[in-house]
Design a protein around this motif. Sequence first.
Motif, mmCIF file in Angstrom:
data_model
loop_
_atom_site.group_PDB
_atom_site.id
_atom_site.type_symbol
_atom_site.label_atom_id
_atom_site.label_comp_id
_atom_site.label_asym_id
_atom_site.label_seq_id
_atom_site.Cartn_x
_atom_site.Cartn_y
_atom_site.Cartn_z
ATOM 1 N N ARG A 103 0.822 -1.223 0.000
ATOM 2 C CA ARG A 103 0.000 0.000 0.000
ATOM 3 C C ARG A 103 0.852 1.268 0.000
ATOM 4 N NH1 ARG A 103 -4.286 -1.829 4.750
ATOM 5 N NH2 ARG A 103 -4.761 -3.890 3.887
ATOM 6 N N GLN A 104 2.034 1.179 -0.604
ATOM 7 C CA GLN A 104 2.895 2.351 -0.699
ATOM 8 C C GLN A 104 2.477 3.263 -1.855
ATOM 9 O OE1 GLN A 104 6.755 0.565 -1.080
ATOM 10 N NE2 GLN A 104 7.007 0.249 1.126
ATOM 11 N N ILE A 105 1.844 2.678 -2.863
ATOM 12 C CA ILE A 105 1.323 3.463 -3.979
ATOM 13 C C ILE A 105 -0.159 3.699 -3.714
ATOM 14 C CG2 ILE A 105 0.857 3.509 -6.459
ATOM 15 C CD1 ILE A 105 3.336 1.791 -6.859
ATOM 16 N N GLN A 106 -0.532 4.946 -3.551
ATOM 17 C CA GLN A 106 -1.913 5.292 -3.213
ATOM 18 C C GLN A 106 -2.749 5.428 -4.487
ATOM 19 O OE1 GLN A 106 -1.805 8.814 -0.770
ATOM 20 N NE2 GLN A 106 -0.359 7.935 0.673
ATOM 21 N N LYS A 107 -3.956 4.887 -4.432
ATOM 22 C CA LYS A 107 -4.874 4.927 -5.570
ATOM 23 C C LYS A 107 -6.101 5.750 -5.195
ATOM 24 C CE LYS A 107 -3.510 0.239 -6.880
ATOM 25 N NZ LYS A 107 -4.001 -1.143 -7.116
ATOM 26 N N ARG A 108 -6.399 6.735 -6.007
ATOM 27 C CA ARG A 108 -7.551 7.601 -5.759
ATOM 28 C C ARG A 108 -8.460 7.582 -6.994
ATOM 29 N NH1 ARG A 108 -6.277 13.080 -2.867
ATOM 30 N NH2 ARG A 108 -6.443 11.658 -1.090
ATOM 31 N N TYR A 109 -9.758 7.482 -6.734
ATOM 32 C CA TYR A 109 -10.740 7.349 -7.803
ATOM 33 C C TYR A 109 -11.730 8.521 -7.777
ATOM 34 C CZ TYR A 109 -9.366 2.417 -8.369
ATOM 35 O OH TYR A 109 -8.674 1.256 -8.596
ATOM 36 N N LEU A 110 -12.375 8.742 -8.911
ATOM 37 C CA LEU A 110 -13.531 9.622 -9.004
ATOM 38 C C LEU A 110 -14.716 8.789 -9.461
ATOM 39 C CD1 LEU A 110 -11.962 12.710 -10.827
ATOM 40 C CD2 LEU A 110 -12.541 12.550 -8.400
ATOM 41 N N CYS A 111 -15.879 9.042 -8.892
ATOM 42 C CA CYS A 111 -17.062 8.300 -9.321
ATOM 43 C C CYS A 111 -18.312 9.142 -9.093
ATOM 44 C CB CYS A 111 -17.183 6.968 -8.591
ATOM 45 S SG CYS A 111 -17.563 7.104 -6.836
ATOM 46 N N VAL A 112 -19.377 8.766 -9.782
ATOM 47 C CA VAL A 112 -20.695 9.369 -9.589
ATOM 48 C C VAL A 112 -21.615 8.306 -9.009
ATOM 49 C CG1 VAL A 112 -22.705 10.403 -10.713
ATOM 50 C CG2 VAL A 112 -20.394 11.020 -11.464
ATOM 51 N N THR A 113 -22.248 8.619 -7.878
ATOM 52 C CA THR A 113 -23.159 7.669 -7.241
ATOM 53 C C THR A 113 -24.601 8.096 -7.426
ATOM 54 O OG1 THR A 113 -23.009 8.818 -5.114
ATOM 55 C CG2 THR A 113 -21.471 7.002 -5.513
ATOM 56 N N PHE A 114 -25.478 7.107 -7.499
ATOM 57 C CA PHE A 114 -26.914 7.364 -7.522
ATOM 58 C C PHE A 114 -27.356 7.388 -6.063
ATOM 59 C CE2 PHE A 114 -31.403 6.119 -7.874
ATOM 60 C CZ PHE A 114 -31.822 7.081 -8.775
ATOM 61 N N GLY A 115 -27.474 8.578 -5.521
ATOM 62 C CA GLY A 115 -27.731 8.767 -4.095
ATOM 63 C C GLY A 115 -26.590 9.535 -3.468
ATOM 64 N N ARG A 116 -26.895 10.335 -2.464
ATOM 65 C CA ARG A 116 -25.895 11.148 -1.779
ATOM 66 C C ARG A 116 -25.507 10.465 -0.475
ATOM 67 N NH1 ARG A 116 -28.262 17.331 -2.059
ATOM 68 N NH2 ARG A 116 -28.842 17.364 -4.281
ATOM 69 N N PRO A 117 -24.238 10.116 -0.313
ATOM 70 C CA PRO A 117 -23.845 9.391 0.908
ATOM 71 C C PRO A 117 -23.929 10.269 2.151
ATOM 72 C CG PRO A 117 -21.914 9.957 -0.411
ATOM 73 C CD PRO A 117 -23.107 10.320 -1.239
ATOM 74 N N GLN A 118 -24.335 9.657 3.229
ATOM 75 C CA GLN A 118 -24.373 10.326 4.535
ATOM 76 C C GLN A 118 -23.602 9.483 5.533
ATOM 77 O OE1 GLN A 118 -25.478 13.306 5.202
ATOM 78 N NE2 GLN A 118 -26.178 13.610 3.084
ATOM 79 N N PRO A 119 -22.603 10.098 6.187
ATOM 80 C CA PRO A 119 -22.182 11.499 6.080
ATOM 81 C C PRO A 119 -21.501 11.771 4.735
ATOM 82 C CG PRO A 119 -20.639 10.274 7.420
ATOM 83 C CD PRO A 119 -21.764 9.336 7.146
ATOM 84 N N PRO A 120 -21.260 13.046 4.401
ATOM 85 C CA PRO A 120 -20.659 13.378 3.108
ATOM 86 C C PRO A 120 -19.244 12.835 2.925
ATOM 87 C CG PRO A 120 -21.726 15.292 4.080
ATOM 88 C CD PRO A 120 -21.701 14.245 5.134
ATOM 89 N N ALA A 121 -18.550 12.561 4.038
ATOM 90 C CA ALA A 121 -17.210 11.975 3.969
ATOM 91 C C ALA A 121 -17.069 10.951 5.089
ATOM 92 C CB ALA A 121 -16.130 13.043 4.099
ATOM 93 N N ALA A 122 -16.374 9.838 4.792
ATOM 94 C CA ALA A 122 -16.228 8.791 5.814
ATOM 95 C C ALA A 122 -15.166 7.796 5.377
ATOM 96 C CB ALA A 122 -17.559 8.069 6.043
#
Length: 302
Positions: free
Chosen positions: A153-172
């Motif tokens: 896990r030394q190379i970090q992977k970050r993604y972008l996505c669109v979800t159907f629905g807004r997650p709660q809480p907004p960050a977790a």
Amino acid sequence: MRELHVKCLLPVRLDKYLMEQFPALGVGRLNKALRENKIKLNGKKQPLSTRVQNGDIVRLFLNDDVLEKRALPAAMLVYEDDDILVVNKPAGVEVDGPADDTLLKRVCATLAGRGGPSQAMLCHRLDAGTSGLILLARNAAAEQFLTEAIRQRQIQKRYLCVTFGRPQPPAALLHDYLSKDAERGVVRILSAPAPGAKEILTGYETLAVSGRLALLQVDLITGRTHQIRAHLAHIGCPILGDSKYGNNAANRELHFKYQALCAWELRFPAQIEDARFSRLAGRVFHAEKPWYCRQLLDGTLR
């Protein structure tokens, strides 16, 4: 149309001869071309097992883009040196496998077209419907370095996505367990440890919302099969376009063929002990942001 005048000392099967001339064809494309009457040996349709010999004439009624190896468009090659490649895979293309057109085959065709070594080795994978950055090694030392860095896990992977629905809480940071169902080709998310289930960690942050949809930045901390897709579906916010874990009615309504998920960023560690790869320390690579990010931000996609 291509016309080939066979020059060989010994008879050889028609399919073998054609694949030697045009490696991009593959058995599947050859069989399809024969069924469609697009291969003629001395003016006649013949089985692919027929042996051709010196002086025979083979005519192929196929376009050049079918016959020639498909190479990478320049925009897909994000970074290259003597050891590694960073490539931006489009959605819908398999990373590897028996298909005639895969990302690995495109990479090898591009390298071969330059006249140098054409070897490349995948160091991780993406689902066919996911777009974004893939790391490939050009030699055994680089393969060992990259696969070990990913494993630790030394190379970090970050993604972008669109979800159907807004997650709660907004960050977790989601912490659950993933169990594979190999027969059905799906995974299940469990809230507690279970035999055969593996721990998963998925971080997310909401960047924007538009109607029923949300644009998320996702940090893949553990890298399990279908982890992001299944984990977000588990909290009631499936990725738009995901036919396996998502909302198919919404996918049809909004005309999404592939999941709105992009492996957007690869970040190398700040320090790398191996001197051969120390030039990569702190390097961050990005894919171009997918079109659906822009449409969600301007409210076109809701």
